[in-house]
Scaffold this motif. Structure first.
Motif, PDB file in Angstrom:
ATOM      1  N   ASN A   4      42.632  36.757  43.345  1.00  0.00           N
ATOM      2  CA  ASN A   4      42.647  37.912  42.445  1.00  0.00           C
ATOM      3  C   ASN A   4      41.210  38.161  41.993  1.00  0.00           C
ATOM      4  O   ASN A   4      40.300  37.374  42.272  1.00  0.00           O
ATOM      5  CB  ASN A   4      43.633  37.727  41.287  1.00  0.00           C
ATOM      6  N   HIS A   5      41.007  39.268  41.314  1.00  0.00           N
ATOM      7  CA  HIS A   5      39.624  39.682  41.019  1.00  0.00           C
ATOM      8  C   HIS A   5      38.875  38.657  40.181  1.00  0.00           C
ATOM      9  O   HIS A   5      37.691  38.445  40.361  1.00  0.00           O
ATOM     10  CB  HIS A   5      39.625  41.045  40.333  1.00  0.00           C
TER      11      HIS A   5
ATOM     12  N   PHE B   6      51.062  42.249  30.585  1.00  0.00           N
ATOM     13  CA  PHE B   6      49.685  42.668  30.831  1.00  0.00           C
ATOM     14  C   PHE B   6      48.933  41.613  31.643  1.00  0.00           C
ATOM     15  O   PHE B   6      48.276  41.910  32.625  1.00  0.00           O
ATOM     16  CB  PHE B   6      48.960  42.939  29.509  1.00  0.00           C
ATOM     17  N   PHE B   7      49.072  40.338  31.231  1.00  0.00           N
ATOM     18  CA  PHE B   7      48.343  39.289  31.939  1.00  0.00           C
ATOM     19  C   PHE B   7      48.862  39.059  33.348  1.00  0.00           C
ATOM     20  O   PHE B   7      48.091  38.823  34.261  1.00  0.00           O
ATOM     21  CB  PHE B   7      48.337  37.981  31.146  1.00  0.00           C
ATOM     22  N   GLN B  10      47.388  41.882  35.202  1.00  0.00           N
ATOM     23  CA  GLN B  10      45.948  41.703  35.393  1.00  0.00           C
ATOM     24  C   GLN B  10      45.679  40.683  36.497  1.00  0.00           C
ATOM     25  O   GLN B  10      44.806  40.858  37.329  1.00  0.00           O
ATOM     26  CB  GLN B  10      45.277  41.196  34.102  1.00  0.00           C
ATOM     27  N   ASN B  11      46.447  39.573  36.459  1.00  0.00           N
ATOM     28  CA  ASN B  11      46.206  38.502  37.412  1.00  0.00           C
ATOM     29  C   ASN B  11      46.613  38.853  38.830  1.00  0.00           C
ATOM     30  O   ASN B  11      46.218  38.185  39.763  1.00  0.00           O
ATOM     31  CB  ASN B  11      46.922  37.229  36.964  1.00  0.00           C
ATOM     32  N   LYS B  13      45.947  41.806  40.081  1.00  0.00           N
ATOM     33  CA  LYS B  13      45.078  42.877  40.576  1.00  0.00           C
ATOM     34  C   LYS B  13      44.113  42.364  41.620  1.00  0.00           C
ATOM     35  O   LYS B  13      43.563  41.283  41.493  1.00  0.00           O
ATOM     36  CB  LYS B  13      44.267  43.480  39.420  1.00  0.00           C
ATOM     37  N   LYS B  14      43.934  43.180  42.655  1.00  0.00           N
ATOM     38  CA  LYS B  14      42.931  42.775  43.641  1.00  0.00           C
ATOM     39  C   LYS B  14      41.629  43.514  43.368  1.00  0.00           C
ATOM     40  O   LYS B  14      41.605  44.552  42.719  1.00  0.00           O
ATOM     41  CB  LYS B  14      43.434  43.007  45.060  1.00  0.00           C
ATOM     42  N   GLN B  15      40.548  42.929  43.905  1.00  0.00           N
ATOM     43  CA  GLN B  15      39.235  43.523  43.716  1.00  0.00           C
ATOM     44  C   GLN B  15      38.903  44.374  44.932  1.00  0.00           C
ATOM     45  O   GLN B  15      39.043  43.918  46.063  1.00  0.00           O
ATOM     46  CB  GLN B  15      38.204  42.402  43.573  1.00  0.00           C
ATOM     47  N   LYS B  96      41.069  46.455  40.629  1.00  0.00           N
ATOM     48  CA  LYS B  96      39.792  46.533  39.916  1.00  0.00           C
ATOM     49  C   LYS B  96      38.776  47.033  40.920  1.00  0.00           C
ATOM     50  O   LYS B  96      38.631  46.451  41.994  1.00  0.00           O
ATOM     51  CB  LYS B  96      39.371  45.133  39.473  1.00  0.00           C
TER      52      LYS B  96
END
Lengths: 299, 623
Positions: A4-5, B6-7, B10-11, B13-15, B96
């Motif tokens: 992940n990011h 949310f977490f 968030q976790n 999500k790829k970049q 992200k």
């Protein structure tokens, strides 16, 4: 395997930190006590575990930092057994330079920029880590991860070395130096999320508490000691406040907030409509302000 | 807000790293401004700052100029141009994003290559009113060359053309034709208006004929992670961790594959083997680890490994050579000259080397291959490279970390170029250096003299040959065995195919340096009298010799004096334009900064100057 990011950012930062230690003779980490410094220090500890981090930390003390920051700094260095150098521009102290008497521009220049250059020259550091991020400010967005400085510590934004892949050019001549920003690609939300996930200690000023403040030009300024002169039309009020960013206390505005833990800070952040550097009076003392400070050698 | 959710979100999500490229005025900054604005990544104080600046420098009348959000440096805001690579950050529900914003001006190709080297996806912006331009071709080529395999062709400014489908279709057709030359893994076309926001974040109602995804949905849907987890384990050693305690580990970021405790690894430089003891990841001790992790590994026994090495599980997958072919991009205003020494930076080492053959340059507007003798800023070429020692690598298309390098100037440390390795050349393995029984030492003993190279450098007419000639006579009288290599004489034979361009001057000196090395090896005191105007080549010559064997003699005569003497009438010819590339007139002479001997010729005669050199040789026990 896909990361992940946050894992990607962590791994990139560790790579950068190790690269500096492998290639430079005398690196130092600029430790400003803020949340970004805390994250950077945490990553450095990971990069060199199980051994101690192989460089010193430097805090440029303007003598106008919040008392709680200094307390936190000493606590962290003791806990991790870190080699910390505290540098104060003694000449500035002799001339009683301060943000209130001399204004933010002169104070920042003498007590921060000049002071930092003094310390870098004194200890002959050839590489200095800083916790700055590219999402903070427009001129930072154009700075390299390995940012070259000439013998006078000046940054030349138009003549930066191209930075391809992760092949950083670490070659410098005598008395030149490099500033390295391992958190370049982190955003404010990333930093908070990482602090939360990794349980990284930060200065309590980031959390909301009742603190004495005055309202000056629509900025909430905390009364940290009696050096802040209270004008006739100002009055000290106890307000539930916190800080999104920490600098010199008369130059760093507080925000009214109820966020007393990291979860609440993140919620507040996501709902917020103001950028974090808004609390920094030094960014807006002129157009292109940060860029000019950076060219002079400020971080 | 539900924080737990949310977490988790968030976790997951790829970049995504994306690069926007397009020509001047295609609306790049406006697009990025739009992405930041619509993803709510811009705070109100930044907007008010931009409004303030819009009034001063904006191009959108009273409207906020989104481009000003992006153009970070003051010079850009004033001139309305983007002058360097900038990075921007925003996020959506799924991803992200890191955007590299690079300028479209022709002279800034190097910036685009820089941005592309760290991007997963390229957005090629095309101004619908202008169609495909030379810049579009250039950008597409660079994306392909740098291995950016996923591209979006964003046809912008559709609003100006009343959202007309025919225009869009024409551009799609032309781009299809253009991109036949390349192998992009995925390619998407989107008609949009960054200014208004059509098809950026939300679907445009003005283009019912377009039924595909918006720009953001398209970007989110790319599968960018090319996994190398099934390949062999390889890790370049970045740093040996042994400070202070008993622990000794090897730190690095894994470039491919996976490794478990107890697996056997091989050190590429020595072929030594060991088993993995402990694995330390950023999350603590682990039983296994894999690609892209920054880890520290300990081994079951002490073997010799240092920065610059690579550990792997399969030696056959790694190339080791001191010569290879590669594509390079030249990034500096000083031309690249073949045979000149540069520093090559690989993943964990710096190695001296040079470009030996410039096979061809590529015209990146027509994709034609063109013959070339040197490279200028922004040139892209295919060449052969020879290093002073072998290194490990893979081809760039296989692994961009082990297949890329940057080129650094050895004097000013600037990054002057970047390259992508194609394949290794094993030539050097077939040619082996034979050590002969009679060596330099034995020859010197027989001659009872210490061989050395006396390298005379200076302007034409400075007195190099005159002094060298007298010095040789004096050495001869002392029964020393000598040979004098003279610039003009060598150009009659060995170097008669060479002219006076920078490229030929470099080759001229290279050959002479090699010959003088052989003569010194033969046991002679070699005198070399050449203008040798460039410090790079003098250093190249020096590097061929042992310390104390190479004596640089700078014959320091001011150009006015040389011109007054003008023994061959060359200055006169050069001044009248009859002679081109004449050192000191229209070709540079780079003054030696630390020669062993500096001869001031104006007030002394050649006899005295030759004695100065003799004295130096006596003092340093050469004669």
């Amino acid at each position: 395997m896909t990361f992940n990011h946050l894992k990607k950012l962590e791994s990139e930062s560790i790579y950068i930190i190790r690269e500096v230690v492998a290639e430079f003779k005398n690196p130092v980490m600029l430790y400003s006590i803020g949340k970004d410094s805390s994250v950077m220090l945490h990553l450095a500890i990971k990069a060199f575990a199980p051994n101690k981090i192989p460089f010193k930390l430097l805090h440029v003390d303007t003598t106008w930092k919040f008392k709680e920051m200094i307390k936190f700094r000493d606590q962290i260095t003791k806990e991790h057994n870190l080699d910390l150098i505290v540098h104060i521009n003694q000449e500035g102290v002799n001339y009683k330079v301060g943000p209130i008497t001399h204004g933010s521009k002169t104070h920042t220049d003498i007590m921060k920029t000049q002071s930092l250059k003094q310390a870098l020259n004194k200890y002959k550091f050839d590489a200095a880590f800083g916790g700055a991020r590219r999402d903070e400010e427009k001129s930072r967005a154009k700075e390299r991860i390995f940012s070259f400085r000439d013998t006078n510590h000046r940054w030349d934004p138009k003549n930066q070395k191209p930075e391809l892949w992760n092949l950083f050019n670490t070659k410098i001549s005598n008395n030149e130096s490099v500033r390295i920003f391992p958190l370049s690609n982190w955003t404010e939300v990333d930093v908070w999320q990482y602090i939360y996930q990794e349980n990284i200690p930060i200065v309590p000023l980031y959390f909301a508490a009742k603190r004495p403040v005055i309202n000056r030009e629509d900025m909430l300024i905390m009364v940290d000691d009696n050096r802040l002169e209270i004008k006739k039309d100002e009055k000290i009020e106890e307000k539930l406040i916190r800080f999104r960013t920490l600098g010199c206390y008369p130059l760093t505005a507080a925000v009214e907030s109820k966020a007393s833990n990291i979860e609440e800070i993140i919620i507040e952040l996501l709902e917020s409509k103001h950028s974090e550097r808004q609390g920094r009076l030094i960014d807006s003392d002129q157009i292109g302000s940060m860029e000019i400070k950076k060219q002079d050698g400020y971080f | 807000m539900d924080l737990k959710k949310f977490f988790i979100n968030q976790n997951s999500k790829k970049q995504l790293k994306i690069l926007t490229c397009g020509s001047v005025d295609d609306g790049k900054s406006t697009l990025i401004g739009r992405l930041l604005f619509d993803s709510k990544s811009i705070y109100s104080d930044q907007i008010s700052q931009t409004k303030f600046e819009s009034e001063k420098y904006g191009t959108q009348g009273k409207e906020i100029d989104l481009a000003l959000l992006i153009d970070g440096l003051q010079a850009e805001r004033e001139q309305g141009i983007t002058i360097d690579v900038a990075y921007r950050y925003f996020e959506t529900e799924k991803c992200k994003f890191i955007i590299a914003d690079t300028p479209g001006h022709q002279e800034y190709t190097r910036n685009m290559a820089t941005g592309a080297s760290n991007s997963d996806i390229g957005i090629v912006l095309i101004d619908a009113t202008k169609g495909i331009l030379d810049q579009t071709k250039r950008h597409t080529f660079i994306l392909s060359l740098l291995g950016v395999n996923h591209i979006v062709i964003a046809v912008n400014k559709m609003d100006i053309l009343n959202y007309d489908k025919i225009n869009f279709d024409n551009i799609v057709q032309s781009f299809e034709k253009l991109s036949k030359n390349f192998n992009f893994l995925s390619k998407k076309y989107i008609p949009m208006s960054a200014l208004i926001g059509d098809n950026v974040f939300s679907k445009s109602k003005k283009m019912p004929w377009y039924s595909d995804e918006t720009l953001i949905s398209t970007l989110e849907s790319f599968d960018i992670d090319k996994s190398s987890i099934d390949e062999e384990f390889s890790m370049p050693i970045q740093w040996v961790n042994r400070s202070g305690s008993d622990f000794r580990g090897y730190s690095g970021t894994i470039s491919s594959g996976k490794i478990n405790i107890n697996d056997e690894i091989i050190v590429v430089s020595s072929g030594q083997k060991a088993r993995v003891g402990k694995i330390l990841t950023p999350d603590g001790n682990a039983d296994f680890t894999y690609e892209n992790q920054a880890v520290t590994i300990s081994l079951d026994k002490e073997i010799d490994i240092s920065r610059g090495d690579l550990i792997t599980t399969d030696l056959d997958k790694i190339k080791i050579a001191d010569q290879f072919s590669a594509y390079i991009i030249w990034m500096h205003k000083d031309n690249m000259l073949p045979e000149r020494n540069y520093i090559f930076r690989f993943i964990n080492s710096y190695i001296n080397g040079k470009i030996t053959n410039l096979e061809y340059k590529i015209n990146i507007n027509s994709y034609e291959k063109i013959a070339a003798k040197s490279l200028e800023l922004n040139d892209i070429a295919y060449c052969k490279i020879a290093l002073s020692k072998a290194t490990f690598f893979k081809s760039y298309t296989q692994n961009n970390q082990l297949g890329s390098f940057v080129i650094i100037d050895q004097f000013n440390n600037l990054t002057v170029g970047a390259g992508m390795i194609d394949f290794e050349l094993r030539r050097s393995n077939n040619i082996i250096w034979h050590d002969m029984t009679i060596d330099k030492k034995k020859r010197s003993k027989l001659n009872s003299q210490k061989p050395c190279a006396l390298w005379f450098t200076g302007l034409s007419g400075s007195g190099k040959s005159t002094i060298a000639n007298i010095l040789e006579q004096k050495l001869h009288q002392l029964t020393k065995r000598t040979y004098l290599l003279d610039g003009d004489n060598i150009r009659h034979g060995l170097n008669k195919d060479l002219g006076f361009t920078d490229v030929d001057r470099v080759e001229n000196i290279r050959r002479v340096a090699e010959v003088s090395k052989l003569m010194t090896d033969a046991g002679l005191i070699t005198l070399i009298s050449f203008i040798s105007p460039f410090k790079s080549e003098r250093k190249m010559a020096r590097d061929l010799f042992y310390d104390n064997e190479f004596i640089e003699i700078f014959v320091d005569t001011p150009i006015e004096e040389c011109e007054k003497r003008d023994p061959k009438g060359l200055y006169k010819k050069a001044r009248s334009g009859k002679l081109k590339n004449f050192t000191g007139i229209d070709s540079d002479y780079e003054i030696p900064l630390s020669p062993e001997i500096k001869l001031k010729t104006v007030s002394k005669n050649p006899e005295e100057l030759a004695d100065e050199i003799l004295n130096y040789m006596k003092k340093n026990n050469i004669i």
